[in-house]
Scaffold this motif. Structure first.
Motif, PDB file in Angstrom:
ATOM      1  N   ASP A  73       0.867  -1.177   0.000  1.00 27.45           N
ATOM      2  CA  ASP A  73       0.000   0.000   0.000  1.00 27.45           C
ATOM      3  C   ASP A  73       0.907   1.231   0.000  1.00 27.45           C
ATOM      4  O   ASP A  73       1.251   1.750   1.049  1.00 27.45           O
ATOM      5  CB  ASP A  73      -0.883  -0.008   1.255  1.00 27.45           C
ATOM      6  CG  ASP A  73      -1.787   1.213   1.310  1.00 27.45           C
ATOM      7  OD1 ASP A  73      -1.973   1.876   0.275  1.00 27.45           O
ATOM      8  OD2 ASP A  73      -2.296   1.510   2.403  1.00 27.45           O
ATOM      9  N   ARG A  74       1.289   1.633  -1.181  1.00 29.47           N
ATOM     10  CA  ARG A  74       2.260   2.723  -1.337  1.00 29.47           C
ATOM     11  C   ARG A  74       3.550   2.352  -0.629  1.00 29.47           C
ATOM     12  O   ARG A  74       3.684   1.289  -0.058  1.00 29.47           O
ATOM     13  CB  ARG A  74       1.710   4.041  -0.811  1.00 29.47           C
ATOM     14  CG  ARG A  74       0.537   4.560  -1.591  1.00 29.47           C
ATOM     15  CD  ARG A  74       0.098   5.905  -1.063  1.00 29.47           C
ATOM     16  NE  ARG A  74      -0.308   5.844   0.328  1.00 29.47           N
ATOM     17  CZ  ARG A  74      -1.552   5.743   0.751  1.00 29.47           C
ATOM     18  NH1 ARG A  74      -2.523   5.694  -0.124  1.00 29.47           N
ATOM     19  NH2 ARG A  74      -1.831   5.714   2.026  1.00 29.47           N
ATOM     20  N   GLY A  75       4.518   3.228  -0.683  1.00 30.89           N
ATOM     21  CA  GLY A  75       5.753   2.961   0.025  1.00 30.89           C
ATOM     22  C   GLY A  75       6.941   3.569  -0.676  1.00 30.89           C
ATOM     23  O   GLY A  75       6.818   4.200  -1.727  1.00 30.89           O
ATOM     24  N   ILE A  76       8.091   3.358  -0.079  1.00 27.19           N
ATOM     25  CA  ILE A  76       9.352   3.846  -0.622  1.00 27.19           C
ATOM     26  C   ILE A  76      10.285   2.658  -0.808  1.00 27.19           C
ATOM     27  O   ILE A  76      10.458   1.843   0.101  1.00 27.19           O
ATOM     28  CB  ILE A  76      10.016   4.873   0.325  1.00 27.19           C
ATOM     29  CG1 ILE A  76       9.114   6.088   0.525  1.00 27.19           C
ATOM     30  CG2 ILE A  76      11.388   5.299  -0.197  1.00 27.19           C
ATOM     31  CD1 ILE A  76       8.890   6.931  -0.719  1.00 27.19           C
ATOM     32  N   LEU A  77      10.880   2.564  -1.993  1.00 29.21           N
ATOM     33  CA  LEU A  77      11.867   1.542  -2.280  1.00 29.21           C
ATOM     34  C   LEU A  77      13.225   2.232  -2.379  1.00 29.21           C
ATOM     35  O   LEU A  77      13.354   3.253  -3.066  1.00 29.21           O
ATOM     36  CB  LEU A  77      11.544   0.846  -3.599  1.00 29.21           C
ATOM     37  CG  LEU A  77      12.550  -0.208  -4.075  1.00 29.21           C
ATOM     38  CD1 LEU A  77      11.815  -1.349  -4.768  1.00 29.21           C
ATOM     39  CD2 LEU A  77      13.594   0.374  -4.987  1.00 29.21           C
ATOM     40  N   VAL A  78      14.212   1.679  -1.689  1.00 29.62           N
ATOM     41  CA  VAL A  78      15.579   2.212  -1.737  1.00 29.62           C
ATOM     42  C   VAL A  78      16.523   1.065  -2.058  1.00 29.62           C
ATOM     43  O   VAL A  78      16.568   0.072  -1.329  1.00 29.62           O
ATOM     44  CB  VAL A  78      15.986   2.862  -0.391  1.00 29.62           C
ATOM     45  CG1 VAL A  78      17.438   3.328  -0.438  1.00 29.62           C
ATOM     46  CG2 VAL A  78      15.054   4.003  -0.036  1.00 29.62           C
TER      47      VAL A  78
END
Length: 142
Positions: A73-78
């Motif tokens: 549910d959405r998010g940040i990938l690094v």
């Protein structure tokens, strides 16, 4: 994966982080996810990368080549070196993409009425601002 354990050269260390737990931590050979500007694929030798993910299903491949899925549910990938961390408010893993897609439609994409109204108002404001810029351009450039 613990820092003292090295991953094979053709894998990445994937960590899927929720606010209260580490949902997944394992070596993977490939990750396919969707950001706000479209779908992308990460391989171990790609450059470092950051992306804002949209609600959806991402796929990842184990060292053995098996495809697995995670709904986010959405998010940040690094991606930093061989470490890939995904931080998301909600997530679930599985092997059945149909089940995960249904879960996303049921849970992750539901917007409450207030958020729908706010998005609609913002879209009207953006459209009005664009119209005004076009009007100004015509005034000054004939």
């Amino acid at each position: 994966m613990s820092p003292d354990r090295k991953s094979p050269p053709d894998t990445m260390n994937l960590r899927l982080l929720l606010p209260t737990e580490v949902l997944l931590e394992q070596p993977v050979s490939k990750i396919v996810a969707e950001a706000e500007n479209g779908e992308f694929c990460l391989l171990p030798r790609h450059i470092d990368f950051v992306a804002a993910l949209v609600p959806g299903v991402l796929s990842f491949y184990t060292e053995e080549g098996e495809e697995h899925f995670a709904a986010v549910d959405r998010g940040i990938l690094v991606k930093c070196g061989r470490d890939v961390s995904i931080s998301t408010p909600q997530g679930v893993t599985g092997t059945d993409i149909t089940e995960l897609q249904a879960l996303i439609e049921e849970r992750f994409l539901e917007l409450d009425e207030h958020e729908r109204k706010a998005r609609s108002a913002l879209a009207r404001l953006e459209a009005g601002a664009l119209r005004r810029f076009l009007d100004l351009k015509e005034e000054f450039h004939g």
